[in-house]
Write a protein that holds these residues in place. Structure first.
Motif, short mmCIF file in Angstrom:
data_model
loop_
_atom_site.label_atom_id
_atom_site.label_comp_id
_atom_site.label_asym_id
_atom_site.label_seq_id
_atom_site.Cartn_x
_atom_site.Cartn_y
_atom_site.Cartn_z
N ALA A 172 0.80 -1.21 0.00
CA ALA A 172 0.00 0.00 0.00
C ALA A 172 0.84 1.27 0.00
O ALA A 172 0.31 2.37 -0.08
CB ALA A 172 -0.93 -0.01 1.20
N CYS A 173 2.14 1.16 0.04
CA CYS A 173 3.01 2.33 0.17
C CYS A 173 3.12 3.16 -1.11
O CYS A 173 3.14 4.37 -1.06
CB CYS A 173 4.42 1.89 0.60
N SER A 174 3.20 2.52 -2.26
CA SER A 174 3.38 3.31 -3.48
C SER A 174 2.72 2.61 -4.66
O SER A 174 2.38 1.44 -4.60
CB SER A 174 4.88 3.48 -3.76
N GLN A 175 2.55 3.38 -5.72
CA GLN A 175 1.94 2.85 -6.95
C GLN A 175 2.77 1.70 -7.50
O GLN A 175 2.23 0.67 -7.89
CB GLN A 175 1.83 3.97 -7.99
N ARG A 176 4.08 1.89 -7.54
CA ARG A 176 4.95 0.84 -8.08
C ARG A 176 4.88 -0.42 -7.23
O ARG A 176 4.80 -1.53 -7.74
CB ARG A 176 6.39 1.35 -8.15
N THR A 177 4.89 -0.23 -5.93
CA THR A 177 4.82 -1.38 -5.03
C THR A 177 3.47 -2.09 -5.20
O THR A 177 3.41 -3.31 -5.18
CB THR A 177 5.00 -0.93 -3.57
N GLU A 178 2.41 -1.31 -5.37
CA GLU A 178 1.09 -1.91 -5.58
C GLU A 178 1.07 -2.73 -6.87
O GLU A 178 0.51 -3.83 -6.91
CB GLU A 178 0.01 -0.83 -5.62
N HIS A 179 1.69 -2.20 -7.92
CA HIS A 179 1.76 -2.93 -9.18
C HIS A 179 2.55 -4.22 -9.01
O HIS A 179 2.15 -5.29 -9.49
CB HIS A 179 2.39 -2.05 -10.27
N GLU A 180 3.67 -4.13 -8.33
CA GLU A 180 4.50 -5.32 -8.11
C GLU A 180 3.78 -6.35 -7.24
O GLU A 180 3.88 -7.56 -7.45
CB GLU A 180 5.84 -4.93 -7.49
N THR A 181 3.02 -5.84 -6.27
CA THR A 181 2.26 -6.72 -5.40
C THR A 181 1.17 -7.45 -6.19
O THR A 181 0.96 -8.65 -6.01
CB THR A 181 1.63 -5.94 -4.24
N ALA A 182 0.50 -6.72 -7.06
CA ALA A 182 -0.53 -7.34 -7.90
C ALA A 182 0.09 -8.40 -8.81
O ALA A 182 -0.48 -9.48 -9.00
CB ALA A 182 -1.25 -6.28 -8.72
N SER A 183 1.24 -8.08 -9.34
CA SER A 183 1.94 -9.05 -10.19
C SER A 183 2.33 -10.29 -9.39
O SER A 183 2.17 -11.42 -9.86
CB SER A 183 3.19 -8.41 -10.80
N ALA A 184 2.82 -10.09 -8.18
CA ALA A 184 3.19 -11.23 -7.32
C ALA A 184 1.96 -12.06 -6.97
O ALA A 184 2.01 -13.28 -6.96
CB ALA A 184 3.87 -10.73 -6.05
N ALA A 185 0.84 -11.38 -6.72
CA ALA A 185 -0.39 -12.11 -6.41
C ALA A 185 -0.85 -12.91 -7.62
O ALA A 185 -1.30 -14.06 -7.47
CB ALA A 185 -1.48 -11.14 -5.96
N ASP A 186 -0.74 -12.32 -8.80
CA ASP A 186 -1.09 -13.07 -10.03
C ASP A 186 -0.19 -14.29 -10.19
O ASP A 186 -0.67 -15.37 -10.53
CB ASP A 186 -0.96 -12.17 -11.26
N GLN A 187 1.09 -14.10 -9.94
CA GLN A 187 2.02 -15.23 -10.07
C GLN A 187 1.72 -16.30 -9.03
O GLN A 187 1.80 -17.50 -9.32
CB GLN A 187 3.46 -14.74 -9.94
N ALA A 188 1.35 -15.88 -7.83
CA ALA A 188 0.99 -16.84 -6.79
C ALA A 188 -0.26 -17.62 -7.19
O ALA A 188 -0.33 -18.83 -7.01
CB ALA A 188 0.78 -16.14 -5.46
N GLY A 189 -1.22 -16.90 -7.76
CA GLY A 189 -2.43 -17.57 -8.25
C GLY A 189 -2.12 -18.54 -9.36
O GLY A 189 -2.66 -19.66 -9.39
N ASP A 190 -1.25 -18.12 -10.28
CA ASP A 190 -0.85 -19.01 -11.37
C ASP A 190 -0.14 -20.25 -10.83
O ASP A 190 -0.36 -21.37 -11.32
CB ASP A 190 0.06 -18.28 -12.36
N ALA A 191 0.73 -20.04 -9.84
CA ALA A 191 1.45 -21.18 -9.25
C ALA A 191 0.49 -22.14 -8.57
O ALA A 191 0.63 -23.36 -8.68
CB ALA A 191 2.50 -20.68 -8.26
N ALA A 192 -0.50 -21.59 -7.87
CA ALA A 192 -1.49 -22.44 -7.20
C ALA A 192 -2.31 -23.23 -8.23
O ALA A 192 -2.56 -24.42 -8.05
CB ALA A 192 -2.42 -21.60 -6.32
N ALA A 193 -2.71 -22.56 -9.30
CA ALA A 193 -3.47 -23.25 -10.36
C ALA A 193 -2.62 -24.32 -11.02
O ALA A 193 -3.11 -25.43 -11.30
CB ALA A 193 -3.95 -22.23 -11.39
N SER A 194 -1.36 -24.02 -11.24
CA SER A 194 -0.46 -25.01 -11.83
C SER A 194 -0.27 -26.21 -10.92
O SER A 194 -0.28 -27.36 -11.37
CB SER A 194 0.89 -24.36 -12.13
N ALA A 195 -0.11 -25.94 -9.63
CA ALA A 195 0.05 -27.04 -8.66
C ALA A 195 -1.20 -27.91 -8.62
O ALA A 195 -1.11 -29.14 -8.59
CB ALA A 195 0.35 -26.48 -7.28
N ALA A 196 -2.36 -27.29 -8.67
CA ALA A 196 -3.61 -28.05 -8.67
C ALA A 196 -3.73 -28.89 -9.93
O ALA A 196 -4.14 -30.05 -9.89
CB ALA A 196 -4.81 -27.11 -8.53
N SER A 197 -3.36 -28.30 -11.05
CA SER A 197 -3.40 -29.03 -12.32
C SER A 197 -2.44 -30.21 -12.32
O SER A 197 -2.79 -31.31 -12.75
CB SER A 197 -3.07 -28.07 -13.47
#
Length: 89
Positions: A18-43
């Motif tokens: 929540a500190c900065s726009q860039r950090t928020e973007h990076e956090t969203a990207s990390a969350a997307d990657q975490a979601g992708d990793a979880a989906a891949s693990a389930a698959s």
């Protein structure tokens, strides 16, 4: 076990992001990657379960075939023994 850790890391990343726009973007990207990793693990888990089920089924079929073969041999031996006993009387 990995999924809760990935989700916990994502939540922590979001809280820190929540500190900065860039950090928020990076956090969203990390969350997307975490979601992708979880989906891949389930698959991967589902694919491994299907493979294990197919192999188990093949092993059961093979064992059933061997049991049927053994029963047929035992039947033939029993018939031969009965024939031999009948010839002696």
């Amino acid at each position: 076990m990995k999924l809760p850790l990935i989700l916990l890391a994502s939540v922590a990343a979001l809280a820190l992001g929540a500190c900065s726009q860039r950090t928020e973007h990076e956090t969203a990207s990390a969350a997307d990657q975490a979601g992708d990793a979880a989906a891949s693990a389930a698959s991967d888990t589902a694919a491994n379960a299907r493979t294990a089920a197919a192999r188990t089924s093949a092993a059961v079929d093979h064992a059933a075939d061997k049991a049927a073969d053994a029963a047929a041999v035992a039947g033939r031996k029993a018939d031969a023994a009965a024939d031999a006993a009948a010839k002696q009387h």
